[in-house]
Structure formats: structure tokens, C-alpha cells
Design a protein around this motif. Structure first.
Motif, mmCIF file in Angstrom:
data_model
loop_
_atom_site.group_PDB
_atom_site.id
_atom_site.type_symbol
_atom_site.label_atom_id
_atom_site.label_comp_id
_atom_site.label_asym_id
_atom_site.label_seq_id
_atom_site.Cartn_x
_atom_site.Cartn_y
_atom_site.Cartn_z
ATOM 1 N N GLN A 153 -9.504 -34.944 -57.245
ATOM 2 C CA GLN A 153 -10.629 -34.488 -56.428
ATOM 3 C C GLN A 153 -10.309 -33.150 -55.758
ATOM 4 N N SER A 154 -9.075 -33.012 -55.288
ATOM 5 C CA SER A 154 -8.657 -31.762 -54.646
ATOM 6 C C SER A 154 -8.779 -30.594 -55.614
ATOM 7 N N ASP A 155 -8.284 -30.775 -56.845
ATOM 8 C CA ASP A 155 -8.374 -29.705 -57.843
ATOM 9 C C ASP A 155 -9.823 -29.425 -58.219
ATOM 10 N N ALA A 156 -10.656 -30.490 -58.279
ATOM 11 C CA ALA A 156 -12.064 -30.301 -58.628
ATOM 12 C C ALA A 156 -12.788 -29.497 -57.551
ATOM 13 N N LEU A 157 -12.460 -29.755 -56.286
ATOM 14 C CA LEU A 157 -13.084 -29.002 -55.196
ATOM 15 C C LEU A 157 -12.703 -27.526 -55.256
ATOM 16 N N LEU A 158 -11.448 -27.258 -55.578
ATOM 17 C CA LEU A 158 -11.022 -25.859 -55.711
ATOM 18 C C LEU A 158 -11.706 -25.192 -56.902
ATOM 19 N N GLU A 159 -11.915 -25.944 -57.975
ATOM 20 C CA GLU A 159 -12.614 -25.396 -59.132
ATOM 21 C C GLU A 159 -14.070 -25.072 -58.774
ATOM 22 N N GLU A 160 -14.717 -25.962 -58.012
ATOM 23 C CA GLU A 160 -16.078 -25.687 -57.543
ATOM 24 C C GLU A 160 -16.113 -24.428 -56.686
ATOM 25 N N ALA A 161 -15.120 -24.293 -55.814
ATOM 26 C CA ALA A 161 -15.059 -23.110 -54.956
ATOM 27 C C ALA A 161 -14.954 -21.836 -55.785
ATOM 28 N N LEU A 162 -14.161 -21.884 -56.855
ATOM 29 C CA LEU A 162 -13.994 -20.705 -57.711
ATOM 30 C C LEU A 162 -15.294 -20.369 -58.436
ATOM 31 N N GLN A 163 -16.023 -21.399 -58.861
ATOM 32 C CA GLN A 163 -17.301 -21.156 -59.537
ATOM 33 C C GLN A 163 -18.327 -20.563 -58.583
ATOM 34 N N ARG A 164 -18.324 -21.041 -57.330
ATOM 35 C CA ARG A 164 -19.295 -20.554 -56.348
ATOM 36 C C ARG A 164 -18.932 -19.161 -55.834
ATOM 37 N N GLN A 165 -17.637 -18.912 -55.621
ATOM 38 C CA GLN A 165 -17.183 -17.611 -55.096
ATOM 39 C C GLN A 165 -16.041 -17.073 -55.948
ATOM 40 N N PRO A 166 -16.351 -16.556 -57.136
ATOM 41 C CA PRO A 166 -15.284 -16.060 -58.025
ATOM 42 C C PRO A 166 -14.500 -14.889 -57.437
ATOM 43 N N ASN A 167 -15.103 -14.167 -56.497
ATOM 44 C CA ASN A 167 -14.382 -13.041 -55.883
ATOM 45 C C ASN A 167 -13.277 -13.508 -54.936
ATOM 46 N N ALA A 168 -13.234 -14.825 -54.633
ATOM 47 C CA ALA A 168 -12.192 -15.373 -53.752
ATOM 48 C C ALA A 168 -11.088 -16.046 -54.564
ATOM 49 N N GLU A 169 -10.864 -15.568 -55.785
ATOM 50 C CA GLU A 169 -9.886 -16.195 -56.676
ATOM 51 C C GLU A 169 -8.489 -16.249 -56.060
ATOM 52 N N LEU A 170 -8.081 -15.175 -55.395
ATOM 53 C CA LEU A 170 -6.722 -15.124 -54.851
ATOM 54 C C LEU A 170 -6.520 -16.175 -53.764
ATOM 55 N N ALA A 171 -7.465 -16.263 -52.827
ATOM 56 C CA ALA A 171 -7.332 -17.252 -51.747
ATOM 57 C C ALA A 171 -7.302 -18.666 -52.295
ATOM 58 N N ILE A 172 -8.130 -18.934 -53.306
ATOM 59 C CA ILE A 172 -8.181 -20.278 -53.902
ATOM 60 C C ILE A 172 -6.886 -20.570 -54.646
ATOM 61 N N ALA A 173 -6.371 -19.594 -55.380
ATOM 62 C CA ALA A 173 -5.138 -19.801 -56.142
ATOM 63 C C ALA A 173 -3.940 -20.018 -55.217
ATOM 64 N N LEU A 174 -3.879 -19.269 -54.114
ATOM 65 C CA LEU A 174 -2.777 -19.452 -53.165
ATOM 66 C C LEU A 174 -2.800 -20.851 -52.556
ATOM 67 N N THR A 175 -3.999 -21.324 -52.223
ATOM 68 C CA THR A 175 -4.122 -22.684 -51.705
ATOM 69 C C THR A 175 -3.721 -23.703 -52.760
ATOM 70 N N HIS A 176 -4.156 -23.471 -53.990
ATOM 71 C CA HIS A 176 -3.822 -24.399 -55.086
ATOM 72 C C HIS A 176 -2.312 -24.461 -55.304
ATOM 73 N N ALA A 177 -1.652 -23.296 -55.299
ATOM 74 C CA ALA A 177 -0.202 -23.260 -55.490
ATOM 75 C C ALA A 177 0.525 -23.982 -54.357
ATOM 76 N N GLU A 178 0.049 -23.784 -53.136
ATOM 77 C CA GLU A 178 0.658 -24.464 -51.983
ATOM 78 C C GLU A 178 0.555 -25.984 -52.123
ATOM 79 N N LEU A 179 -0.617 -26.460 -52.530
ATOM 80 C CA LEU A 179 -0.813 -27.901 -52.696
ATOM 81 C C LEU A 179 -0.011 -28.439 -53.880
ATOM 82 N N GLN A 180 0.055 -27.670 -54.954
ATOM 83 C CA GLN A 180 0.859 -28.091 -56.107
ATOM 84 C C GLN A 180 2.325 -28.230 -55.729
ATOM 85 N N LEU A 181 2.825 -27.280 -54.963
ATOM 86 C CA LEU A 181 4.222 -27.341 -54.544
ATOM 87 C C LEU A 181 4.465 -28.533 -53.625
#
Length: 425
Positions: free
Chosen positions: A139-167
């Protein structure tokens, strides 16, 4: 000065009004409007006054309509004003729940707001964190994917959050892949660099940390003191982790080559000197290690290096003992140096002197190494009973150190004081 300006302005206004009145009285002018059966005629100044009155009436009507609309908005629960207030209130409650650890409610509220907001990034990120804390990783990854689809210009912020959660969830390889992609696209971003450094540190990939250090310094991604501490730690762990075949001929040159990569200031750090000297000792290059520490201690004394110096067999053991006794004159209360002097005395077969140094060291600090050294010497001298007691004490001290408990230092006995005095004399 203000009074002068005010008086001048008043005079100008009165003069202007007087001139206007004079103009009106002398030249009233004439205005005529005629259209089919409609006819309007008046003086020019009456017409100007009519225009001013109409403009003023329209402005008052506009103010009145705005007040009425605002009043209706305050009453109408479906108005835009009420909707914005509801969204703001729900957002505040959602983030409060996230901070307070009520993950399920936070995920529900923040994800609901995100799906109905035109710029939903912060709400999606909060909802993804809440889902992560609930261990609902999909669900966490799906929410981040939705965020990327809605605001593709925020790719960096979303990816940094994703990497933090993955770690955080132990997906180190996936986090590294995410961060490396972001590093390729945003090579100068400080947060990408910081997270890469944290990931490499977590993995123990100190060579990668060392490669990243110049970029961290150039981009000022870390505070200078923090960066210096990281650099010291990275080189220390890198030197400790070098895997050498001790029987191989290339081990010593490889170690020396790694040491030369350090900056001159780092090569003077006692912590790194100790690691390098210990690696030299492990590879059988004790004379080189002894010479290195001899020069370092003469340049600037350090207790850690002095303790290590006693473990090294140099080319001239008598010179080693003489050098250490010279340092003792400036540092008579260093228990580690006294331990080193005891060991060097043993190397020179000065049993009585070694015993005196070990006893003096123990009066300053009850250290397991000192207990073991003195116990071995006493056993050779035939004092078996005290030797056994010291072995037992040393084992107890070592056990307490390993279990993380502090070692209490007993008070110095008066009987040991003459020995210490005789050593310094």
C-alpha cells in the motif's frame, strides 16, 4: 518638517478648490445628449458630478454584493470557503495522527484528502509513511506511485521518500537502485548525496563512501565537522577491512599504497595511526610500525599510541625503552604508558623493572591487560598465589568490559606509592 509639508499641502488643496470654483462660476459649459425622442442637456460641471455619483454608486453596490456572498458562504455548508476549511482541518488532524503514531487513522485521512486535492504530494507522502509503519508495504508503494502519477514534477521528493522507506524495511539493494537513479538525474542534490552516504555506511561499503566524500565536500552536503568525522571513520573502517593474504608479497605494498591515499592531516590522526600500525604488526612489519609510532609520539604524545607502542618489537628494544622512559617524565600518570614500559622492560629481560612498572600502572587503573602481564611475570618468578589472584581479577574486569559495565578503579594504596616514586627517580 512634517508640519511644513502638511501646511503646504493644505494651501495647495485650498488653492485648487478656489481655482476650480472660479472656473465653474465663469465657464459653466454645456452638455447635450439627444437620441431619437430622448434629450438630455445640462452644464458641464453638473454632468461631471453625475458621472462621479454613478461611479460611487457602482462601487458601493459591488461592496454590498461581496458582503452578501461572504455571508451566504459562511452559512452554506457546501460553499468553497467551507470546503477549504474542512480540507485544512482534516489535513491538520491527519498529520497530527501521523506524528502521534496513530498510523491507521493517519493513512485513511491523508490518502482520502490526497485523492481530492489538486496538489496532493505532501498528503500522499504522509499516507505512505503511515502505511509503511503499519508494515503495509505494498500500500505504501502504491500511494507513492499515485503521487508520482498526480505530480510527476515531484519525482525527486517521492523517490527520496521511497528510498528512505526501502532502507528502513531492509530493502537495501532496492534503496541503492532508487538512489543511484536519482544521483544520475540529480548529481548535485545534497539530499541525494546524504542518503547515498547513509546507505553506503549501512552496507559497510567504505570504499564507496570514500569515493563520495569529495562530492559531499564540494556540494557542502554535510557540516564540516560531520564530514571530517565521517572521513576519519571511513578510512579507519577501510583500513581495518582490507583483506590481505599475510603470506603474500603484495600485502605490505598494498597497505602502504592505501595509507598514502590519506591526506597528510589524516595520516597524523592518532586513531588512524593506531590502525595502520596495528595492520603493519599483523603483517609482520613491526620495525616499520615501531618507527612510525616513535616519530608520531615524539611529534605529539597520545596515550593510545603509547599503549600500542609496547606491543611492537622494533630493531632496538633498548632504544624503545629509553624513548618510553623519556615520555614518562612528561606523563607520569599515564597507566597505558606504564604498561608499555613494563612490556618493553620484559623485552629487555629487566624483570624487576617490569614488575615495578606493572604495579605502578595497576595503582592508576585496574586494567585486564595489566593484570594479565603482571600475573604471567609473577608466575615466572614463583609467586603463584598472587599470580592466580591477578588472573582472576583480570578475567572479571574483562567480563565487565565486554558486558558494557563500567570498571571501577580502586583507590591507590599507600604501599604502592614508594614504587611509583622510585620509578620516576
Amino acid at each position: 518638517m512634517k508640519r511644513v509639508y502638511l501646511l503646504s499641502l493644505t494651501v495647495l488643496v485650498i488653492g485648487g478648490l478656489a481655482l476650480l470654483g472660479l472656473a465653474i462660476s465663469e465657464h459653466q459649459g454645456y452638455v447635450l445628449f439627444a437620441y431619437k425622442g430622448f434629450r438630455y442637456e445640462s452644464t458641464l460641471w453638473a454632468f461631471v458630478l453625475l458621472i462621479v455619483a454613478i461611479v460611487l454608486a457602482l462601487w458601493l453596490l459591488r461592496v454590498l454584493l461581496r458582503a452578501v456572498l461572504v455571508s451566504v458562504g459562511l452559512i452554506n455548508p457546501w460553499s468553497r470557503l467551507h470546503r477549504e476549511r474542512r480540507v485544512r482541518s482534516a489535513s491538520e488532524h491527519g498529520f497530527q495522527e501521523l506524528i502521534e503514531g496513530r498510523w491507521s487513522k493517519a493513512q485513511t485521512h491523508l490518502s482520502r484528502i490526497a485523492r481530492n486535492e489538486p496538489r496532493p504530494l505532501i498528503h500522499y507522502l504522509g499516507a505512505a509513511r503511515a502505511a509503511h509503519n503499519l508494515e503495509h508495504y505494498e500500500q505504501s508503494d502504491a500511494l507513492l506511485e499515485e503521487a508520482l502519477q498526480r505530480q510527476p514534477n515531484a519525482e525527486l521528493a517521492i523517490a527520496l521518500t521511497h528510498a528512505e522507506l526501502q532502507l528502513a524495511r531492509g530493502e537495501v539493494d532496492n534503496a541503492q537502485e532508487t538512489l543511484q537513479v536519482m544521483h544520475e538525474r540529480h548529481p548535485h542534490n545534497p539530499q541525494v548525496l546524504r542518503q547515498l552516504q547513509q546507505l553506503y555506511t549501512t552496507r559497510g561499503d567504505w570504499q564507496a563512501v570514500l569515493k563520495l566524500l569529495p562530492v559531499l565536500r564540494k556540494e557542502k552536503a554535510m557540516a564540516p565537522a560531520e564530514l571530517m568525522a565521517l572521513e576519519r571513520r571511513a578510512w579507519r573502517e577501510y583500513l581495518l577491512g582490507l583483506d590481505f593474504n599475510e603470506a603474500g608479497d603484495g600485502a605490505l605494498p598494498s597497505l602502504a599504497q592505501a595509507w598514502e591515499r590519506l591526506s597528510p592531516s589524516l595520516r597524523g590522526e592518532p586513531e588512524l595511526l593506531a590502525v595502520y600500525a596495528d595492520r603493519l604488526r599483523a603483517l609482520g612489519a613491526e620495525p616499520g610500525a615501531e618507527e612510525l609510532l616513535y616519530k608520531a609520539l615524539n611529534r605529539e604524545y597520545d596515550s593510545r599510541l603509547a599503549r600500542l607502542y609496547g606491543l611492537l618489537r622494533g630493531r632496538d628494544s633498548a632504544r624503545q625503552l629509553q624513548a618510553a622512559e623519556g615520555w614518562l617524565k612528561q606523563h607520569p600518570d599515564d597507566a597505558g604508558l606504564l604498561l608499555t614500559l613494563g612490556r618493553l622492560s620484559l623485552h629487555n629481560q629487566l624483570w624487576g623493572k617490569a614488575r615495578d612498572y606493572f604495579e605502578a600502572s595497576l595503582t592508576l587503573e585496574r586494567h585486564p591487560e595489566t593484570c594479565a602481564e603482571l600475573a604471567r611475570l609473577l608466575a615466572q618468578l614463583g609467586e603463584v598465589e598472587r599470580s592466580n589472584r591477578l588472573f582472576q581479577e583480570g578475567l572479571g574486569l574483562l567480563d565487565r568490559r565486554l558486558s558494557g559495565q563500567g570498571v571501577s578503579v580502586p583507590p591507590v594504596s599507600t604501599a604502592a606509592e614508594p614504587q611509583r616514586t622510585s620509578l620516576q627517580g
